[in-house]
Design a protein around this motif. Structure first.
Motif, mmCIF file in Angstrom:
data_model
loop_
_atom_site.group_PDB
_atom_site.id
_atom_site.type_symbol
_atom_site.label_atom_id
_atom_site.label_comp_id
_atom_site.label_asym_id
_atom_site.label_seq_id
_atom_site.Cartn_x
_atom_site.Cartn_y
_atom_site.Cartn_z
ATOM 1 N N UNK A 257 4.064 -23.330 -32.452
ATOM 2 C CA UNK A 257 3.378 -24.071 -33.513
ATOM 3 C C UNK A 257 2.487 -25.145 -32.897
ATOM 4 N N UNK A 258 2.999 -25.849 -31.892
ATOM 5 C CA UNK A 258 2.211 -26.900 -31.243
ATOM 6 C C UNK A 258 0.987 -26.315 -30.548
ATOM 7 N N UNK A 259 1.157 -25.184 -29.873
ATOM 8 C CA UNK A 259 0.039 -24.572 -29.174
ATOM 9 C C UNK A 259 -0.999 -23.999 -30.138
ATOM 10 N N UNK A 260 -0.556 -23.601 -31.324
ATOM 11 C CA UNK A 260 -1.496 -23.001 -32.272
ATOM 12 C C UNK A 260 -2.155 -24.041 -33.177
ATOM 13 N N UNK B 253 -7.997 -16.153 -39.188
ATOM 14 C CA UNK B 253 -6.911 -15.548 -38.420
ATOM 15 C C UNK B 253 -6.064 -16.617 -37.738
ATOM 16 N N UNK B 254 -6.699 -17.617 -37.161
ATOM 17 C CA UNK B 254 -5.959 -18.680 -36.485
ATOM 18 C C UNK B 254 -5.128 -19.476 -37.482
ATOM 19 N N UNK B 255 -5.690 -19.750 -38.640
ATOM 20 C CA UNK B 255 -4.965 -20.493 -39.668
ATOM 21 C C UNK B 255 -3.767 -19.676 -40.170
ATOM 22 N N UNK B 256 -3.984 -18.393 -40.380
ATOM 23 C CA UNK B 256 -2.899 -17.522 -40.836
ATOM 24 C C UNK B 256 -1.791 -17.451 -39.800
ATOM 25 N N UNK B 257 -2.158 -17.355 -38.539
ATOM 26 C CA UNK B 257 -1.169 -17.321 -37.464
ATOM 27 C C UNK B 257 -0.366 -18.606 -37.446
ATOM 28 N N UNK B 258 -1.045 -19.720 -37.553
ATOM 29 C CA UNK B 258 -0.362 -21.014 -37.540
ATOM 30 C C UNK B 258 0.608 -21.132 -38.709
#
Length: 88
Positions: free
Chosen positions: A43-46, A54-59
């Motif tokens: 979570x911290x790395x993302x 895509x990045x927001x969804x992954x986070x």
């Protein structure tokens, strides 16, 4: 209220079952704490700032996974308390 039944200590077989259950719960807690640590790192790395969907969804998915692991850890700790109450 008083009872006419004498309190009996758990039999050795029962105690072994309790200690086995505690050991298994401790192993489960250790695994969940390790997974929670990995989740925290992910979570911290993302959390870098990117406007991509895509990045927001992954986070969000990582954060949800982390919260679920934390909930499982709490549930295991509660079960440990229940089992420990048997031998107190």
């Amino acid at each position: 209220m008083y009872s006419f039944l004498a309190a009996e200590a758990p039999a050795s077989f029962d105690l072994w079952a309790v200690f086995d259950a505690l050991r298994l719960l401790q192993d489960a807690e250790d695994q969940l704490v390790a997974a929670e640590g990995v989740g925290t790192e992910l979570v911290a790395e993302s959390s870098w700032h990117n406007e991509g969907l895509a990045a927001r969804s992954l986070r969000q998915a990582l954060d949800e996974m982390h919260q679920q692991i934390r909930g499982e850890t709490i549930a295991v700790r509660e079960q440990q308390g229940v089992v420990r109450a048997v031998v107190r």
